[in-house]
Write a protein that holds these residues in place. Structure first.
Motif, PDB file in Angstrom:
ATOM      1  N   ARG A  92       0.833  -1.200   0.000  1.00 44.72           N
ATOM      2  CA  ARG A  92       0.000   0.000   0.000  1.00 44.72           C
ATOM      3  C   ARG A  92       0.872   1.256   0.000  1.00 44.72           C
ATOM      4  O   ARG A  92       0.558   2.246  -0.661  1.00 44.72           O
ATOM      5  N   ALA A  93       1.977   1.204   0.739  1.00 44.03           N
ATOM      6  CA  ALA A  93       2.899   2.338   0.755  1.00 44.03           C
ATOM      7  C   ALA A  93       3.487   2.585  -0.626  1.00 44.03           C
ATOM      8  O   ALA A  93       3.637   3.726  -1.061  1.00 44.03           O
ATOM      9  N   VAL A  94       3.817   1.512  -1.330  1.00 39.50           N
ATOM     10  CA  VAL A  94       4.346   1.634  -2.687  1.00 39.50           C
ATOM     11  C   VAL A  94       3.313   2.283  -3.605  1.00 39.50           C
ATOM     12  O   VAL A  94       3.634   3.160  -4.418  1.00 39.50           O
ATOM     13  N   ARG A  95       2.058   1.870  -3.473  1.00 38.93           N
ATOM     14  CA  ARG A  95       0.998   2.465  -4.308  1.00 38.93           C
ATOM     15  C   ARG A  95       0.843   3.955  -4.021  1.00 38.93           C
ATOM     16  O   ARG A  95       0.494   4.729  -4.917  1.00 38.93           O
ATOM     17  N   ALA A  96       1.084   4.353  -2.779  1.00 40.77           N
ATOM     18  CA  ALA A  96       0.993   5.773  -2.411  1.00 40.77           C
ATOM     19  C   ALA A  96       2.266   6.529  -2.775  1.00 40.77           C
ATOM     20  O   ALA A  96       2.371   7.727  -2.512  1.00 40.77           O
ATOM     21  N   GLU A  97       3.229   5.798  -3.374  1.00 43.42           N
ATOM     22  CA  GLU A  97       4.497   6.380  -3.814  1.00 43.42           C
ATOM     23  C   GLU A  97       5.241   7.082  -2.682  1.00 43.42           C
ATOM     24  O   GLU A  97       5.777   8.192  -2.858  1.00 43.42           O
ATOM     25  N   VAL A  98       5.277   6.434  -1.506  1.00 40.36           N
ATOM     26  CA  VAL A  98       6.054   7.018  -0.411  1.00 40.36           C
ATOM     27  C   VAL A  98       7.529   7.006  -0.804  1.00 40.36           C
ATOM     28  O   VAL A  98       7.991   6.132  -1.528  1.00 40.36           O
ATOM     29  N   ALA A  99       8.247   8.001  -0.312  1.00 42.56           N
ATOM     30  CA  ALA A  99       9.656   8.143  -0.697  1.00 42.56           C
ATOM     31  C   ALA A  99      10.573   7.259   0.138  1.00 42.56           C
ATOM     32  O   ALA A  99      11.684   6.933  -0.277  1.00 42.56           O
ATOM     33  N   GLY A 100      10.122   6.883   1.339  1.00 41.48           N
ATOM     34  CA  GLY A 100      10.935   6.043   2.202  1.00 41.48           C
ATOM     35  C   GLY A 100      10.080   5.137   3.067  1.00 41.48           C
ATOM     36  O   GLY A 100       8.938   5.488   3.411  1.00 41.48           O
ATOM     37  N   TYR A 101      10.604   3.965   3.404  1.00 41.30           N
ATOM     38  CA  TYR A 101       9.891   3.024   4.274  1.00 41.30           C
ATOM     39  C   TYR A 101      10.948   2.332   5.119  1.00 41.30           C
ATOM     40  O   TYR A 101      11.719   1.513   4.616  1.00 41.30           O
ATOM     41  N   LEU A 102      11.008   2.708   6.395  1.00 41.79           N
ATOM     42  CA  LEU A 102      12.037   2.195   7.295  1.00 41.79           C
ATOM     43  C   LEU A 102      11.406   1.519   8.505  1.00 41.79           C
ATOM     44  O   LEU A 102      10.317   1.889   8.939  1.00 41.79           O
ATOM     45  N   LEU A 103      12.122   0.554   9.044  1.00 40.01           N
ATOM     46  CA  LEU A 103      11.695  -0.087  10.278  1.00 40.01           C
ATOM     47  C   LEU A 103      12.245   0.702  11.466  1.00 40.01           C
ATOM     48  O   LEU A 103      13.309   1.305  11.394  1.00 40.01           O
ATOM     49  N   LYS A 104      11.496   0.676  12.570  1.00 42.76           N
ATOM     50  CA  LYS A 104      11.878   1.483  13.734  1.00 42.76           C
ATOM     51  C   LYS A 104      13.192   1.038  14.372  1.00 42.76           C
ATOM     52  O   LYS A 104      13.804   1.817  15.100  1.00 42.76           O
ATOM     53  N   ILE A 131      13.719  -7.261   0.071  1.00 37.03           N
ATOM     54  CA  ILE A 131      14.118  -8.644  -0.182  1.00 37.03           C
ATOM     55  C   ILE A 131      12.946  -9.597   0.019  1.00 37.03           C
ATOM     56  O   ILE A 131      12.722 -10.528  -0.753  1.00 37.03           O
ATOM     57  N   ASN A 132      12.150  -9.335   1.061  1.00 39.36           N
ATOM     58  CA  ASN A 132      11.070 -10.262   1.410  1.00 39.36           C
ATOM     59  C   ASN A 132       9.762 -10.002   0.684  1.00 39.36           C
ATOM     60  O   ASN A 132       8.923 -10.891   0.581  1.00 39.36           O
ATOM     61  N   MET A 133       9.577  -8.799   0.150  1.00 34.61           N
ATOM     62  CA  MET A 133       8.234  -8.435  -0.272  1.00 34.61           C
ATOM     63  C   MET A 133       8.063  -8.068  -1.733  1.00 34.61           C
ATOM     64  O   MET A 133       6.937  -7.915  -2.192  1.00 34.61           O
ATOM     65  N   VAL A 134       9.126  -7.866  -2.472  1.00 34.10           N
ATOM     66  CA  VAL A 134       8.955  -7.595  -3.894  1.00 34.10           C
ATOM     67  C   VAL A 134       8.409  -8.854  -4.558  1.00 34.10           C
ATOM     68  O   VAL A 134       8.968  -9.930  -4.434  1.00 34.10           O
ATOM     69  N   SER A 135       7.309  -8.724  -5.244  1.00 36.22           N
ATOM     70  CA  SER A 135       6.671  -9.895  -5.859  1.00 36.22           C
ATOM     71  C   SER A 135       6.091  -9.528  -7.206  1.00 36.22           C
ATOM     72  O   SER A 135       5.874  -8.366  -7.519  1.00 36.22           O
ATOM     73  N   SER A 136       5.835 -10.517  -7.999  1.00 36.30           N
ATOM     74  CA  SER A 136       5.380 -10.283  -9.366  1.00 36.30           C
ATOM     75  C   SER A 136       4.005  -9.636  -9.439  1.00 36.30           C
ATOM     76  O   SER A 136       3.673  -8.990 -10.418  1.00 36.30           O
ATOM     77  N   ASP A 137       3.179  -9.820  -8.400  1.00 34.72           N
ATOM     78  CA  ASP A 137       1.844  -9.235  -8.446  1.00 34.72           C
ATOM     79  C   ASP A 137       1.820  -7.797  -7.936  1.00 34.72           C
ATOM     80  O   ASP A 137       0.794  -7.152  -7.948  1.00 34.72           O
ATOM     81  N   GLN A 138       2.953  -7.288  -7.482  1.00 31.11           N
ATOM     82  CA  GLN A 138       3.026  -5.906  -7.025  1.00 31.11           C
ATOM     83  C   GLN A 138       4.319  -5.280  -7.519  1.00 31.11           C
ATOM     84  O   GLN A 138       5.360  -5.393  -6.892  1.00 31.11           O
ATOM     85  N   ASN A 139       4.245  -4.652  -8.657  1.00 34.39           N
ATOM     86  CA  ASN A 139       5.400  -3.989  -9.242  1.00 34.39           C
ATOM     87  C   ASN A 139       5.649  -2.681  -8.492  1.00 34.39           C
ATOM     88  O   ASN A 139       4.805  -1.786  -8.514  1.00 34.39           O
ATOM     89  N   PRO A 140       6.795  -2.530  -7.821  1.00 35.54           N
ATOM     90  CA  PRO A 140       7.048  -1.313  -7.041  1.00 35.54           C
ATOM     91  C   PRO A 140       7.537  -0.135  -7.871  1.00 35.54           C
ATOM     92  O   PRO A 140       7.703   0.958  -7.347  1.00 35.54           O
ATOM     93  N   LEU A 141       7.784  -0.359  -9.165  1.00 35.08           N
ATOM     94  CA  LEU A 141       8.355   0.691 -10.002  1.00 35.08           C
ATOM     95  C   LEU A 141       7.278   1.546 -10.656  1.00 35.08           C
ATOM     96  O   LEU A 141       6.250   1.041 -11.102  1.00 35.08           O
TER      97      LEU A 141
END
Length: 202
Positions: A92-104, A131-141
């Motif tokens: 969902r963050a990728v769809r919103a085109e967030v610029a960064g996504y970091l763990l606390k 590494i864990n979440m890029v998948s063919s059904d969700q293109n992050p580009l």
């Protein structure tokens, strides 16, 4: 000076992060919030350069706020800072085109560096997530990132890509850096390989 808005519902963490960011000469925390509604109102009022958003907040989540920013005319760049490494949140963050996504649990220096990087036009996602979440059904580009990668797959140099897509060489390099970050790779060849494997490129 980079204006930062911080939305975090844990008061101790919010205070610590706010003080940490204010220690930097080029960063200024212009507002804070402990729930999503106040965060959205504050972001509209202060128009910060960067909004750092926790996901799990009362009334509106950080992702709800990110969606609002994405669909508005604001130029505020969003960095999600969360304890949750869930695929649905990340996609969902990728769809919103967030610029960064970091763990606390990321080092504080990484957050500060990410703020400066997204202001330079780069995208920074936590490698563990990519590494864990890029998948063919969700293109992050994005479409433009795909266009740059397609040109790169044809063996074009950055200068040739810039000429073909009517971009500056610096912009092309920024797009390539964002692609590498999103896919967790370090070279054009690796990025093209992943994109073709997942059928994002033919």
């Amino acid at each position: 000076m980079i204006k930062v808005f911080l939305a975090e519902d844990q008061s101790i963490l919010q205070s610590a992060l706010s003080q940490l960011l204010d220690l930097e000469d080029d960063l200024e925390v212009v507002g804070t919030a402990s729930n999503g509604v106040i965060a959205w109102e504050g972001i509209q009022a202060f128009k910060p350069d960067v909004a750092i958003l926790d996901i799990e907040m009362p009334e509106m989540t950080g992702l709800d706020v990110a969606d609002q920013i994405h669909t508005s005319d604001l130029t505020t760049k969003v960095i999600i800072l969360t304890t949750f490494a869930q695929r649905a949140y990340f996609e969902r963050a990728v769809r919103a085109e967030v610029a960064g996504y970091l763990l606390k649990d990321s080092p504080s220096d990484e957050l500060i560096d990410t703020i400066r990087q997204v202001m330079a036009g780069l995208t920074r996602y936590s490698p563990e997530l990519v590494i864990n979440m890029v998948s063919s059904d969700q293109n992050p580009l994005t479409k433009r990132e795909l266009a740059v990668l397609a040109a790169a797959s044809d063996g074009m140099s950055s200068k040739q890509i810039a000429t073909t897509l009517f971009l500056s060489v610096g912009t092309v390099r920024n797009y390539l850096s964002a692609i590498f970050s999103k896919l967790g790779v370090h070279s054009r060849m690796e990025a093209v390989k992943i994109a073709k494997k997942n059928k994002w490129l033919k």
